[in-house]
Design an enzyme around this catalytic site. Sequence first.
Site, PDB file in Angstrom:
ATOM      1  CG  ASN A   1      -2.382   0.038   0.731  1.00 54.12           C
ATOM      2  OD1 ASN A   1      -2.669   0.625  -0.311  1.00 54.12           O
ATOM      3  ND2 ASN A   1      -3.272  -0.564   1.489  1.00 54.12           N
TER       4      ASN A   1
ATOM      5  N   GLY B   1       6.171  -0.960  -3.755  1.00 57.11           N
ATOM      6  CA  GLY B   1       5.603  -2.298  -3.673  1.00 57.11           C
ATOM      7  C   GLY B   1       4.109  -2.306  -3.942  1.00 57.11           C
ATOM      8  CG  ASP B   2       0.015  -1.465  -3.604  1.00 53.83           C
ATOM      9  OD1 ASP B   2      -0.760  -1.382  -4.567  1.00 53.83           O
ATOM     10  OD2 ASP B   2      -0.254  -2.110  -2.572  1.00 53.83           O
ATOM     11  CG  ASP B   3      -1.962   0.429  -7.664  1.00 58.94           C
ATOM     12  OD1 ASP B   3      -1.729  -0.692  -8.142  1.00 58.94           O
ATOM     13  OD2 ASP B   3      -3.063   0.753  -7.180  1.00 58.94           O
TER      14      ASP B   3
END
Length: 407
Positions: A200, A222-224
């Site tokens: 997130n 580690g996300d979008d």
Amino acid sequence: MLPVLPLLLLATRVYGGHVVKHDTTCIVQPSGNFTDDSPAIVEAFTLCGQGGMIEFLNETYWIEKVMNTTGLNDVQIDLRGTLLWSAANISYWLENSLPLGYQNQSSAWFLGGNNITFNGHGYGTFNGNGQIWYDYTKGVSNLAGRPHALTIWETNNSTFTGIRFLQSQMWTMTLAYSSFVNMSDIFVSSLSNDSEPARNTDGADTLGSHHIIFRGWEVHNGDDSIAMKRNSSDILIENSSFYTGLGVAIGSIGQYLDEVEFVERVLTRNCSFIGTRYVGYIKTWTGVQQGFPPNGGGGGTGWVRDVAWTNSTLSQIVLQPAEITQCTTFSGAVGECDTSTLQISNITWSGLEGSITNSSIADLECSGAAPCQNLEILNSNFILGTNATAGTYSCHAVTSTEGFTCS
Ligand SMILES: *[C@@H]1O[C@H](CO)[C@@H](O)[C@H](O)[C@H]1NC(C)=O
Ligand SMILES: *[C@@H]1O[C@H](CO)[C@@H](O)[C@H](O)[C@H]1NC(C)=O
Ligand SMILES: *[C@@H]1O[C@H](CO)[C@@H](O)[C@H](O)[C@H]1NC(C)=O
Ligand SMILES: *[C@@H]1O[C@H](CO)[C@@H](O)[C@H](O)[C@H]1NC(C)=O
Ligand SMILES: *[C@@H]1O[C@H](CO)[C@@H](O)[C@H](O)[C@H]1NC(C)=O
Ligand SMILES: *[C@@H]1O[C@H](CO)[C@@H](O)[C@H](O)[C@H]1NC(C)=O
Ligand SMILES: *[C@@H]1O[C@H](CO)[C@@H](O)[C@H](O)[C@H]1NC(C)=O
Ligand SMILES: *[C@@H]1O[C@H](CO)[C@@H](O)[C@H](O)[C@H]1NC(C)=O
Ligand SMILES: *[C@@H]1O[C@H](CO)[C@@H](O)[C@H](O)[C@H]1NC(C)=O
Ligand SMILES: *[C@@H]1O[C@H](CO)[C@@H](O)[C@H](O)[C@H]1NC(C)=O
Ligand SMILES: *[C@@H]1O[C@H](CO)[C@@H](O)[C@H](O)[C@H]1NC(C)=O
Ligand SMILES: *[C@@H]1O[C@H](CO)[C@@H](O)[C@H](O)[C@H]1NC(C)=O
């Protein structure tokens, strides 16, 4: 150099930095001893946030409290140092982070107004001390009260340039209810140093925002890499590099029962995707509500249309360049993948060139209740992974394609 006249302010404050004001320029002096500088920062915005200038020195500022500096006008902000957020008191942030009124998301700093020029000169830094948060949340998706580093709130006609964001607490920044904002030459790195994932840690999210330009970004996370959430339109992402995250996302949307949400006219071009999970992907909740936001929901409707990812290079894309799912639901729940009535149409992946790790080029899982229309994959050259012989295109509930045939 103009002479700087010191001004003693707030005699009641016993610690932290202070503000030196000359005409309409406020220089924030840090305490330098890890006592809370946030009252001085807020004071600088109060004193110089209407037609003035706010300057941060090449020093470290220590921030222990939430800041709300909205309603600014015609202001220049110069960040030449590091804003370092304390995460020593987790329960303080869980109780006090400022609410966005969406998905129970909240933020450490709300900043906004008209005609803001925020310049980090390529080295001004936000450091969210995120490792403490990555370890604390242990991969839980949305922990209520875990703060975003920055919320750009109700902002018009503004630019943010040359800023570095390290180890963001959660989402790095959200542009909320903002229009005509240019975000250029922004560096984001939120990577965990241990085995807990930096989940997130989106590079940027848009919400109720229009006419936004992201140019010259580099995101390691580690996300979008960047995600357009509900009611976003006319977004341009260009000349940027995305490493290890999920790629450029639309959604998720459709989380709120019976609400209509849209994302339209989003163009990503001239970018590099290095080891990201996807290049461009779209995700909507199912049409059946299961649980409630932040971590559950569904049953919303609306549309995603006129979205393109073009003229970009890829390297070792982990899953597939093109992805659509309308199956997002409460973690642990399954099924109802044909129930979303959120209409996806006019989506293009074109001019993409580079390597993927296996044979999957597209996985397009649309909803039977509103099949996807007009999906295009054009003019691209994918170098398949070792042993793969032909690229695959998986489809479900796709009514029209151009440039490819569903496998
Ligand atoms: C920290 O620095 C401020 C000046 O900015 C000073 O007033 C305060 O006494 C110092 N606190 C400590 C604990 O050294
Ligand atoms: C900021 O200050 C540090 C020393 O504290 C120095 O090494 C660095 O070059 C300075 N950066 C800029 C851009 O002035
Ligand atoms: C925007 O603010 C700057 C000062 O930072 C000012 O010089 C300029 O005139 C403002 N622009 C408009 C359109 O008001
Ligand atoms: C941490 O924050 C909580 C909630 O705001 C507060 O009650 C408590 O006193 C703080 N603890 C410390 C050590 O500052
Ligand atoms: C920020 O301050 C403004 C003005 O005081 C207020 O209207 C707004 O509700 C505050 N925002 C948050 C999230 O607390
Ligand atoms: C999320 O916010 C809603 C109100 O908007 C509230 O009823 C709910 O308890 C919150 N959930 C959590 C996990 O804080
Ligand atoms: C930004 O512009 C829009 C449309 O012109 C307006 O509705 C909104 O109030 C403006 N926001 C601010 C903070 O001035
Ligand atoms: C934004 O700037 C343009 C001209 O630069 C001006 O016409 C428009 O009114 C401004 N919008 C807001 C909301 O300030
Ligand atoms: C944003 O960039 C566009 C295109 O480069 C430019 O036309 C526009 O004036 C810029 N807006 C602001 C607020 O600087
Ligand atoms: C992509 O590149 C092609 C060929 O150079 C060009 O014709 C097209 O306009 C570009 N597309 C975008 C959206 O920039
Ligand atoms: C899809 O794009 C075509 C051509 O640009 C346009 O005519 C059509 O209206 C678009 N459809 C939707 C649903 O946006
Ligand atoms: C490719 O096939 C060979 C022979 O079957 C196998 O040993 C190797 O592990 C495969 N490589 C990959 C990346 O799957």
